[in-house]
Write a protein that holds these residues in place. Structure first.
Motif, short mmCIF file in Angstrom:
data_model
loop_
_atom_site.label_atom_id
_atom_site.label_comp_id
_atom_site.label_asym_id
_atom_site.label_seq_id
_atom_site.Cartn_x
_atom_site.Cartn_y
_atom_site.Cartn_z
N MET A 10 0.83 -1.19 0.00
CA MET A 10 0.00 0.00 0.00
C MET A 10 0.87 1.25 0.00
O MET A 10 0.56 2.25 -0.66
N ALA A 11 1.99 1.22 0.72
CA ALA A 11 2.90 2.38 0.75
C ALA A 11 3.40 2.71 -0.66
O ALA A 11 3.45 3.88 -1.05
N CYS A 12 3.77 1.71 -1.43
CA CYS A 12 4.25 1.95 -2.79
C CYS A 12 3.12 2.37 -3.72
O CYS A 12 3.31 3.18 -4.62
N ARG A 13 1.94 1.84 -3.50
CA ARG A 13 0.80 2.21 -4.35
C ARG A 13 0.45 3.68 -4.23
O ARG A 13 0.03 4.30 -5.18
N VAL A 14 0.61 4.25 -3.03
CA VAL A 14 0.24 5.66 -2.84
C VAL A 14 1.44 6.59 -2.96
O VAL A 14 1.31 7.79 -2.78
N GLY A 15 2.63 6.03 -3.25
CA GLY A 15 3.79 6.87 -3.51
C GLY A 15 4.68 7.16 -2.33
O GLY A 15 5.60 7.97 -2.42
N THR A 16 4.44 6.52 -1.19
CA THR A 16 5.30 6.72 -0.03
C THR A 16 6.28 5.56 0.07
O THR A 16 6.29 4.80 1.04
N HIS A 17 7.14 5.45 -0.94
CA HIS A 17 8.04 4.31 -1.07
C HIS A 17 8.98 4.14 0.13
O HIS A 17 9.30 3.02 0.51
N ALA A 18 9.42 5.22 0.72
CA ALA A 18 10.35 5.14 1.85
C ALA A 18 9.73 4.44 3.06
O ALA A 18 10.44 3.90 3.90
N LYS A 19 8.40 4.40 3.13
CA LYS A 19 7.72 3.77 4.26
C LYS A 19 7.42 2.29 4.03
O LYS A 19 6.92 1.62 4.92
#
Length: 68
Positions: A20-29
Motif C-alpha cells: 500500500m505504501a508503494c501504491r500511494v507513492g510513499t516508497h520510503a515507508k
C-alpha cells in the motif's frame, strides 16, 4: 486430469504484489520489500513488494526511487 480435480486458479496468483505504501507513492515507508518467513505452524504466505523502487534503493544507497 478432469476439471473436477484441477487446482483452482485465482487472479492473485498472477498479479504482482505492491504494498500500500508503494501504491500511494510513499516508497520510503514500505516495509514489505524483503522476504518474510511465516511462523512454522501457521499456514500464512507473506508476499514481498515487487515495486521497482526497492531495486533503486539498493543501487542508490537507500534513497529510494520512483514507482513505474
Amino acid at each position: 486430469m478432469s476439471t473436477r480435480h484441477q487446482r483452482p486458479t485465482s487472479a492473485a496468483m498472477t498479479v504482482p504484489y505492491y504494498s500500500m505504501a508503494c501504491r500511494v507513492g510513499t516508497h520510503a515507508k514500505c516495509e514489505e520489500a524483503e522476504f518474510k518467513a511465516s511462523p512454522a505452524a501457521v499456514p500464512i504466505v507473506y508476499e514481498s513488494c515487487v515495486c521497482s523502487c526497492h531495486s533503486s534503493e539498493v543501487e542508490a544507497s537507500g534513497e529510494g526511487g520512483t514507482h513505474g
